[in-house]
Design a protein around this motif. Structure first.
Motif, PDB file in Angstrom:
ATOM      1  N   ALA A 181       0.833  -1.214   0.000  1.00  0.00           N
ATOM      2  CA  ALA A 181       0.000   0.000   0.000  1.00  0.00           C
ATOM      3  C   ALA A 181       0.863   1.257   0.000  1.00  0.00           C
ATOM      4  N   ILE A 182       1.900   1.282   0.825  1.00  0.00           N
ATOM      5  CA  ILE A 182       2.766   2.462   0.871  1.00  0.00           C
ATOM      6  C   ILE A 182       3.584   2.548  -0.408  1.00  0.00           C
ATOM      7  N   THR A 183       3.865   1.407  -1.035  1.00  0.00           N
ATOM      8  CA  THR A 183       4.573   1.414  -2.319  1.00  0.00           C
ATOM      9  C   THR A 183       3.723   2.135  -3.366  1.00  0.00           C
ATOM     10  N   VAL A 184       2.433   1.834  -3.392  1.00  0.00           N
ATOM     11  CA  VAL A 184       1.534   2.524  -4.320  1.00  0.00           C
ATOM     12  C   VAL A 184       1.452   4.004  -3.966  1.00  0.00           C
ATOM     13  N   GLY A 185       1.287   4.325  -2.681  1.00  0.00           N
ATOM     14  CA  GLY A 185       1.193   5.717  -2.267  1.00  0.00           C
ATOM     15  C   GLY A 185       2.418   6.537  -2.658  1.00  0.00           C
ATOM     16  N   ARG A 186       3.590   5.953  -2.531  1.00  0.00           N
ATOM     17  CA  ARG A 186       4.834   6.679  -2.826  1.00  0.00           C
ATOM     18  C   ARG A 186       4.980   6.997  -4.311  1.00  0.00           C
ATOM     19  N   MET A 187       4.246   6.325  -5.170  1.00  0.00           N
ATOM     20  CA  MET A 187       4.304   6.643  -6.600  1.00  0.00           C
ATOM     21  C   MET A 187       3.772   8.049  -6.880  1.00  0.00           C
ATOM     22  N   PHE A 188       2.950   8.573  -5.966  1.00  0.00           N
ATOM     23  CA  PHE A 188       2.261   9.834  -6.202  1.00  0.00           C
ATOM     24  C   PHE A 188       2.999  11.039  -5.628  1.00  0.00           C
ATOM     25  N   SER A 189       4.292  10.871  -5.367  1.00  0.00           N
ATOM     26  CA  SER A 189       5.090  11.996  -4.863  1.00  0.00           C
ATOM     27  C   SER A 189       6.495  11.909  -5.451  1.00  0.00           C
ATOM     28  N   ASP A 190       6.831  12.849  -6.309  1.00  0.00           N
ATOM     29  CA  ASP A 190       8.160  12.853  -6.934  1.00  0.00           C
ATOM     30  C   ASP A 190       9.152  13.552  -6.015  1.00  0.00           C
TER      31      ASP A 190
END
Length: 228
Positions: A181-190
């Motif tokens: 879940a956090i892996t997916v979330g981290r995709m949304f912040s460069d």
């Protein structure tokens, strides 16, 4: 009087959503802050990010563990159901809520630091070393959590899990995501804590393998569940 089953589930799902969003905000927000505070020292950035994550995760688990179990992590929910501790129906509800919570937490972290609400990460992380690291990190996390559960020491989870993740930031090359879940979330912040969408599937695959290994280790080393 017991609350209606639907209301109980609603409360648990809310706890998982808020906790997952909080976790993503802590991980990503502290990563952005570390970049701003220590722009020329990557090691110090990692230390700041790790300490904030370790403390924040411990507090979130402590707050929500009596409501939902404070998973904030699909592999923890899956192993919980494999162990017979939670119904598969609950896990089927938990997982999308955890993922959505982490995405919302990433958006809030971006906004709190004056970034665009959504910026797709360009940080490519997937290498053989990173893949192995995620297997090791996730297996270790599962062993920590469920060894405590099976030996009647689940109340120590906030300290133990926070300490483990804080340490794993440094002993794994992947900085121990250990959580789809956090892996997916981290995709949304460069930003410092981001991960490119092309790297995420490999990380998630490694996390699932690690969870399976961790589950088997727990069942072998701690075959009987004891109640405190």
């Amino acid at each position: 009087m017991t609350a209606p089953r639907s209301l109980t589930l609603a409360r648990r799902l809310t706890a998982e959503f808020v906790g997952s969003a909080g976790l993503a905000a802590v991980v990503i927000g502290s990563g952005i802050a570390a970049q701003q505070l220590s722009p020329s020292d990557v090691g110090l950035q990692l230390l700041e990010n790790a300490l904030a994550t370790a403390f924040g995760l411990g507090v979130l688990i402590l707050v929500f563990m009596t409501v939902s179990g404070a998973h904030f992590n699909p592999v923890v929910s899956i192993v919980d159901s494999l162990s017979g501790l939670r119904s598969w129906r609950d896990t089927a509800f938990y997982i999308p809520v955890q993922i959505f919570g982490c995405i919302v937490g990433a958006i809030f972290a971006n906004l709190m630091f004056g970034q665009a609400a959504v910026t797709v990460s360009t940080t490519v992380r997937l290498t053989p070393g990173h893949f192995l690291s995620e297997v090791v990190a996730t297996a270790g996390l599962i062993v920590v959590i469920f060894a405590l559960v099976r030996t009647g020491r689940a109340t120590l989870a906030p300290i133990a899990v926070g300490a483990y993740i804080g340490g794993a930031y440094f002993f794994t090359s992947s900085t121990s995501f250990a959580n789809p879940a956090i892996t997916v979330g981290r995709m949304f912040s460069d930003t410092f804590a981001g991960i490119a969408p092309t790297s995420a599937p490999g990380f998630i695959a490694a996390q699932l393998i690690g969870a399976a290994i961790g589950y088997l280790l727990v069942r072998f080393i701690f075959p009987e569940r004891r109640v405190a």
